[in-house]
Write an enzyme that holds these catalytic residues in place. Structure first.
Site, PDB file in Angstrom:
ATOM      1  N   SER A  21       0.851  -1.190   0.000  1.00  0.00           N
ATOM      2  CA  SER A  21       0.000   0.000   0.000  1.00  0.00           C
ATOM      3  C   SER A  21       0.887   1.240   0.000  1.00  0.00           C
ATOM      4  O   SER A  21       1.981   1.229   0.580  1.00  0.00           O
ATOM      5  CB  SER A  21      -0.880   0.034   1.243  1.00  0.00           C
ATOM      6  OG  SER A  21      -1.447   1.328   1.411  1.00  0.00           O
TER       7      SER A  21
ATOM      8  N   TYR B 155      -1.852  -0.583  10.240  1.00  0.00           N
ATOM      9  CA  TYR B 155      -1.915  -0.920   8.815  1.00  0.00           C
ATOM     10  C   TYR B 155      -0.688  -0.389   8.073  1.00  0.00           C
ATOM     11  O   TYR B 155      -0.061  -1.119   7.292  1.00  0.00           O
ATOM     12  CB  TYR B 155      -3.202  -0.336   8.230  1.00  0.00           C
ATOM     13  CG  TYR B 155      -3.424  -0.646   6.773  1.00  0.00           C
ATOM     14  CD1 TYR B 155      -3.906  -1.888   6.365  1.00  0.00           C
ATOM     15  CD2 TYR B 155      -3.157   0.309   5.787  1.00  0.00           C
ATOM     16  CE1 TYR B 155      -4.123  -2.167   5.021  1.00  0.00           C
ATOM     17  CE2 TYR B 155      -3.378   0.040   4.443  1.00  0.00           C
ATOM     18  CZ  TYR B 155      -3.861  -1.198   4.061  1.00  0.00           C
ATOM     19  OH  TYR B 155      -4.063  -1.469   2.730  1.00  0.00           O
TER      20      TYR B 155
HETATM   21  P1  NAD Z   1     -11.211  -6.270   0.738  1.00  0.00           P
HETATM   22  O1  NAD Z   1     -11.517  -6.145   2.185  1.00  0.00           O
HETATM   23  O2  NAD Z   1     -12.310  -6.096  -0.240  1.00  0.00           O
HETATM   24  O3  NAD Z   1     -10.486  -7.651   0.456  1.00  0.00           O
HETATM   25  C1  NAD Z   1      -9.601  -8.231   1.359  1.00  0.00           C
HETATM   26  C2  NAD Z   1      -9.657  -9.721   1.128  1.00  0.00           C
HETATM   27  O4  NAD Z   1      -8.768 -10.393   2.032  1.00  0.00           O
HETATM   28  C3  NAD Z   1     -11.070 -10.273   1.402  1.00  0.00           C
HETATM   29  O5  NAD Z   1     -11.409 -11.188   0.388  1.00  0.00           O
HETATM   30  C4  NAD Z   1     -10.902 -10.939   2.747  1.00  0.00           C
HETATM   31  O6  NAD Z   1     -11.826 -11.983   2.966  1.00  0.00           O
HETATM   32  C5  NAD Z   1      -9.469 -11.459   2.613  1.00  0.00           C
HETATM   33  N1  NAD Z   1      -8.869 -11.857   3.883  1.00  0.00           N
HETATM   34  C6  NAD Z   1      -8.758 -11.119   5.016  1.00  0.00           C
HETATM   35  N2  NAD Z   1      -8.180 -11.858   5.977  1.00  0.00           N
HETATM   36  C7  NAD Z   1      -7.914 -13.072   5.427  1.00  0.00           C
HETATM   37  C8  NAD Z   1      -7.306 -14.255   5.917  1.00  0.00           C
HETATM   38  N3  NAD Z   1      -6.903 -14.363   7.188  1.00  0.00           N
HETATM   39  N4  NAD Z   1      -7.176 -15.314   5.068  1.00  0.00           N
HETATM   40  C9  NAD Z   1      -7.631 -15.244   3.814  1.00  0.00           C
HETATM   41  N5  NAD Z   1      -8.204 -14.150   3.294  1.00  0.00           N
HETATM   42  C10 NAD Z   1      -8.349 -13.084   4.098  1.00  0.00           C
HETATM   43  O7  NAD Z   1     -10.060  -5.221   0.451  1.00  0.00           O
HETATM   44  P2  NAD Z   1      -9.202  -4.881  -0.859  1.00  0.00           P
HETATM   45  O8  NAD Z   1      -9.237  -3.405  -0.995  1.00  0.00           O
HETATM   46  O9  NAD Z   1      -9.606  -5.715  -2.019  1.00  0.00           O
HETATM   47  O10 NAD Z   1      -7.760  -5.265  -0.333  1.00  0.00           O
HETATM   48  C11 NAD Z   1      -6.937  -6.245  -0.966  1.00  0.00           C
HETATM   49  C12 NAD Z   1      -5.483  -5.926  -0.673  1.00  0.00           C
HETATM   50  O11 NAD Z   1      -5.151  -4.662  -1.247  1.00  0.00           O
HETATM   51  C13 NAD Z   1      -5.192  -5.806   0.834  1.00  0.00           C
HETATM   52  O12 NAD Z   1      -3.926  -6.359   1.107  1.00  0.00           O
HETATM   53  C14 NAD Z   1      -5.177  -4.305   1.044  1.00  0.00           C
HETATM   54  O13 NAD Z   1      -4.399  -3.941   2.154  1.00  0.00           O
HETATM   55  C15 NAD Z   1      -4.563  -3.837  -0.265  1.00  0.00           C
HETATM   56  N6  NAD Z   1      -4.802  -2.436  -0.593  1.00  0.00           N
HETATM   57  C16 NAD Z   1      -6.044  -1.960  -0.822  1.00  0.00           C
HETATM   58  C17 NAD Z   1      -6.208  -0.617  -1.134  1.00  0.00           C
HETATM   59  C18 NAD Z   1      -7.550  -0.013  -1.405  1.00  0.00           C
HETATM   60  O14 NAD Z   1      -7.630   1.216  -1.518  1.00  0.00           O
HETATM   61  N7  NAD Z   1      -8.602  -0.793  -1.544  1.00  0.00           N
HETATM   62  C19 NAD Z   1      -5.098   0.237  -1.211  1.00  0.00           C
HETATM   63  C20 NAD Z   1      -3.842  -0.292  -0.972  1.00  0.00           C
HETATM   64  C21 NAD Z   1      -3.706  -1.628  -0.668  1.00  0.00           C
END
Ligand code: NAD
Length: 251
Positions: free
Chosen positions: A142, A155
């Site tokens: 991130s 985070y």
């Molecule tokens: P989201 O909450 O929609 O998806 C997160 C996914 O991780 C979900 O499917 C959840 O069930 C899964 N998960 C959580 N804990 C878990 C575990 N213990 N075992 C297996 N699966 C697990 O969020 P997202 O935005 O799609 O995030 C995906 C990745 O992208 C994350 O690592 C997040 O930190 C990163 N990210 C997101 C953003 C954003 O703006 N959305 C920005 C930077 C980084």
């Protein structure tokens, strides 16, 4: 049209929704077979999988905080897909709140998923990638890894650790033909942040600070991820690639 079938399987953690689901679909569109490693074991749940892609998407139950579950899921995926070609370490967990009131157990819960989970998945994937002649690990970091973000200590710290893990593994496993890259998105609207980003005050604050003038889309991140797996640029390893509409470099 989906492209030609490719060798080996790509395992995507946390693929039930959000960036994981988008990336899994994009990889399948480009001809990869994708193992969706999710806690429910039901594959992509957020959106329907187009019929033509369904044969390229398999589901394995996996909780990244449980190392036995990780080992089992990766081994099963490798067997079903003709070897493990790569991993997208996407599963992530986010909490926010004042640091002065952050409970140790909440801090540790974030590290457990975002840091220990990424390390364990990479470690368990290593022998399977080696057996396949090398491969690609893409970690989902991130842009918070280089920012001081109020109420996001756990985070932001976890994502800085993902950058460090990426660099260490890249150096340690380069000679084995394993490439490790950290993709660091900016604000992308998903379940993780939908409620927060829909607040008018947040949008008014954020949008003028993003030179591209909007939030990113899951598909944009998915396309970057897919290109990394497609191109396999081994000379570019250990790097963090920021995709934030130039937000963090804007003066
Ligand atoms: P989201 O909450 O929609 O998806 C997160 C996914 O991780 C979900 O499917 C959840 O069930 C899964 N998960 C959580 N804990 C878990 C575990 N213990 N075992 C297996 N699966 C697990 O969020 P997202 O935005 O799609 O995030 C995906 C990745 O992208 C994350 O690592 C997040 O930190 C990163 N990210 C997101 C953003 C954003 O703006 N959305 C920005 C930077 C980084």
């Amino acid at each position: 049209m989906a492209k030609r079938k490719r060798q080996g399987i790509i395992a995507v953690t946390g693929a039930s929704r959000g960036l994981g689901a988008s990336s899994a679909l994009e990889l399948a569109r480009r001809g990869f077979t994708v193992a969706c490693l999710t806690r429910a074991g039901k594959g992509i749940e957020e959106v329907p999988v187009p019929k033509r892609l369904a044969p390229r998407i398999i589901a394995e139950r996996c909780d990244v905080t449980d190392e036995r579950s990780v080992a089992r899921a990766l081994a099963a995926a490798a067997q079903r897909g003709g070897g493990l070609a790569g991993v997208l370490n996407n599963a992530g967990y986010h909490i926010r709140g004042p640091s002065a009131e952050l409970a140790t157990e909440d801090f540790e819960a974030v590290q457990r998923t975002n840091v220990t989970g990424v390390f364990v998945v990479a470690r368990e994937a290593y022998p399977l990638l080696l057996a396949n002649g090398g491969g690609m690990i893409v970690n989902m970091g991130s842009f918070f890894d280089r920012l001081g973000v109020p109420q996001n200590l756990a985070y932001a710290a976890s994502k800085a650790a993902v950058g460090a893990i990426t660099r260490c593994l890249a150096v340690e496993w380069a000679a084995q033909g394993i490439t490790v890259i950290n993709v660091a998105p900016g604000y992308i609207e998903t379940n993780l942040n939908r409620e927060f980003l829909s607040r008018p005050a947040v949008r008014e604050y954020l949008l003028p600070r993003i030179p591209v003038g909007r939030l990113g889309t899951p598909r944009e991140v998915a396309r970057l991820v897919a290109v990394l797996f497609e191109e396999k640029l081994h000379y570019m390893t250990g790097e963090t690639i920021y995709m934030d509409g130039a937000q963090t470099i804007a003066h």
